[in-house]
Enzyme design. Structure first.
Site, PDB file in Angstrom:
ATOM      1  N   PHE A 181       0.864  -1.177   0.000  1.00  0.00           N
ATOM      2  CA  PHE A 181       0.000   0.000   0.000  1.00  0.00           C
ATOM      3  C   PHE A 181       0.897   1.223   0.000  1.00  0.00           C
ATOM      4  CE2 PHE A 181      -2.346   3.197   2.658  1.00  0.00           C
ATOM      5  CZ  PHE A 181      -3.355   3.473   1.743  1.00  0.00           C
ATOM      6  N   ASP A 183      -9.882   1.102  10.415  1.00  0.00           N
ATOM      7  CA  ASP A 183      -9.577  -0.244  10.900  1.00  0.00           C
ATOM      8  C   ASP A 183      -9.558  -0.261  12.429  1.00  0.00           C
ATOM      9  OD1 ASP A 183      -9.185  -0.745   8.197  1.00  0.00           O
ATOM     10  OD2 ASP A 183      -7.017  -0.543   8.335  1.00  0.00           O
TER      11      ASP A 183
END
Length: 327
Positions: free
Chosen positions: A102, A257
């Site tokens: 990422f 998250d």
């Protein structure tokens, strides 16, 4: 309560741009964008949605089962997760691909431009939840977070076949999913997680109204950034909870998250959705105070202080006993 978390496991390359992206974009040239942003710094961090959520659950005293696919470079990351309470023995290791990457740049307003390379994550479709159940035991909940799309669908079908409750968190993968696939991922979910933008995109991709989606899920948890969280279910009034204020945001990466980890840990303890939303917001605020998605630390004292500042005494009877057990 045992929670299995399926989804991406990745390495994050996080950069900061001191200016504003919006100032570099020309409204009449958006069809031919060619930009390079000179970043001030680079942070290499552990990441991936499923790994981030599992890490947060482990920090809150649960022992989640992480389910995903990685490359042969995963071993140091595996040790890190195991040291923080995560069961990694159901993670598939690819023989040929690297762990997902990422790459994200944030500007001074915390806007982000990111690219995700799937790598070994494409092999997550080879994982059978039945094998996970045979090894680790039957989970009480499976969270199906962003992953290889075929893996997400396979895990959803397995939960239906095995009668295991599941929560749907399609988020970043909504752009890759067809209408029938979006509907299949949310149908029968005990909980659906999205942020505000993803909620609108979910309706568009599914070809359904919000009311129609609420008929297909147990409850729909939508995060609204600084505005907090909204929880809806068919036939009842929405529950709203304001966010925990963070005066100086350091890095927004992984805050969603962290919210999910706090919310799911609280529901595993059997507390109300209101208290679960409060804990989710408190954990999210802790992540905002640090760079990276797994560099934060949690303690009962820290979380209770954040909860008291943001919500007064409305959390104490439900969360205090559980949080005091944390180191």
């Amino acid at each position: 309560m045992r929670i299995a978390v399926t989804g991406s496991i990745a390495t994050d390359h996080l950069m900061t741009f001191p200016g504003r992206f919006a100032e570099q974009l020309l409204a009449d040239r958006l069809d031919r964008v060619s930009l390079s942003f000179l970043a001030d710094n680079l942070e290499l961090r552990r990441g991936g949605v499923a790994a981030n959520i599992a890490f947060g659950l482990g920090m809150l005293g649960l022992r989640p089962v992480l389910v995903g696919a990685v490359g042969g470079d995963f071993e140091p990351y595996r040790v890190w997760l195991k040291d923080h309470g995560v069961d990694t023995d159901s993670v598939r290791v690819s023989a040929t691909r690297h762990t997902a990457r990422f790459v994200c740049t944030s500007d001074r307003d915390q806007n982000q431009i990111a690219t995700f390379y799937a790598g070994a994550m494409t092999e997550a479709r080879e994982i059978d939840l039945r094998d996970v159940v045979a090894r680790a035991g039957r989970p009480d909940l499976v969270l199906i977070s962003p992953d290889d799309p075929e893996a997400m669908l396979r895990h959803t079908r397995a939960c239906h076949d095995l009668g295991i409750p599941f929560a749907a968190d399609p988020s970043q993968q909504l752009a890759r999913l067809a209408r029938a696939e979006v509907r299949e991922l949310v149908d029968g979910a005990g909980r659906l997680f999205t942020n505000e933008y993803e909620a609108a995109l979910l309706c568009e991709k599914a070809g359904l109204t919000e009311e129609q989606i609420l008929q297909r899920v147990g409850s729909w948890v939508t995060t609204h950034g600084e505005a907090g969280v909204r929880i809806r279910a068919a036939g009842r009034e929405p529950l709203t909870m304001h966010a925990v204020e963070v005066p100086g945001v350091v890095d927004p990466t992984g805050v969603g998250d962290a919210f999910r980890a706090g919310f799911l840990a609280a529901t595993a303890w059997g507390v109300s959705e209101q208290a679960a939303a409060q804990l989710g917001c408190a954990v999210a605020a802790t992540v905002l105070d640090s760079v990276g998605t797994q560099e934060y630390r949690l303690s009962g004292e820290l979380l209770l202080d954040r909860l008291h500042t943001a919500y007064g005494c409305r959390y104490e009877t439900e969360l205090t006993a559980h949080l005091m057990e944390l180191a």
